[in-house]
Design an enzyme around this catalytic site. Structure first.
Site: not given
Length: 228
Positions: A105-107, A155
């Site tokens: 998730v995300c970074t 994202a």
């Protein structure tokens, strides 16, 4: 499908400075799978403080989940500092080989990239770090969830819920995934249609880029170019 005759083991990787919803969003969904065993794990077990004050989670050691069916790597404000952490990267490589799904998730996708798992794959990340995926041989895709082989990347922050629901669909079928979605009443209707760089007004995008620059620092691709 997951391995037969056992619970679905889910390992959610966190660390000091993780983003709370990156971990708790997928947790809330995946704990509703049939017979799940969900654990937060970390290279530094014990209480892990999130990147916002007043929230933390207790994590088990990485070795407590050597053969997870599902790996979820949370993002956070400190992810860049872990891209050379061989304890985490080695665990990710081993877990990937044995997993049914390895996700982020995300970074968190930057950690998958640093572990060498995104080479030649399509992947996504938080919009601020999306182009940084090229540093790891990945093709950045601006989408909420990107599936490539048995790797699934989400994202920014809230998209981890979308990804976890897609995992439910893949593992337990569409009807079950719909039941989970209804159970958590996931029916987003935000007051503004500004949840992506492509939709937000230009002045809002500029404001958030400046805010990220001040509080998060340069994206990894920019930092790498500066150090080259």
């Amino acid at each position: 499908m997951t391995r037969a005759g056992k619970n679905v083991d889910v390992a959610i990787l966190i660390y000091e400075g993780f983003t709370s919803l990156d971990a708790t969003g997928p947790f809330e969904v995946l704990r509703r799978l049939p017979d799940p065993r969900v654990r937060f794990v970390s290279g530094t077990p014990g209480m892990c403080a999130a990147d916002q004050p007043g929230f933390g989670l207790v994590a088990d050691p990485l070795e407590s989940m050597e053969r997870p069916d599902i790996v979820v790597v949370a993002g956070g404000s400190t992810t860049q500092g872990l891209l050379a952490d061989e304890t985490i990267l080695t665990w990710l490589r081993r877990a990937y080989e044995r997993s049914t799904w390895t996700t982020s998730v995300c970074t968190g996708s930057l950690l998958l990239g640093a572990a060498g798992l995104l080479q030649g794959r399509q992947a996504t990340s938080h919009w601020y770090e999306l182009e940084s995926l090229r540093c790891f041989g990945a093709e950045p895709v601006s989408r909420r969830v990107v599936e490539d082989g048995k790797i699934m990347t989400a994202a920014g922050v809230s998209s981890g819920i979308d990804m976890a629901l897609l995992l439910c669909d893949r593992l337990a079928g569409p009807a079950y995934a719909q039941a989970v979605q209804l159970g958590i009443e996931y029916d987003p209707q935000p007051p503004h249609d500004a949840g992506s760089v492509g939709k937000a007004p230009a002045e809002v995008v500029r404001f958030m880029r400046d805010n990220m620059e001040r509080h998060y620092g340069p994206s990894w691709d920019r930092r790498s170019a500066q150090n080259a």
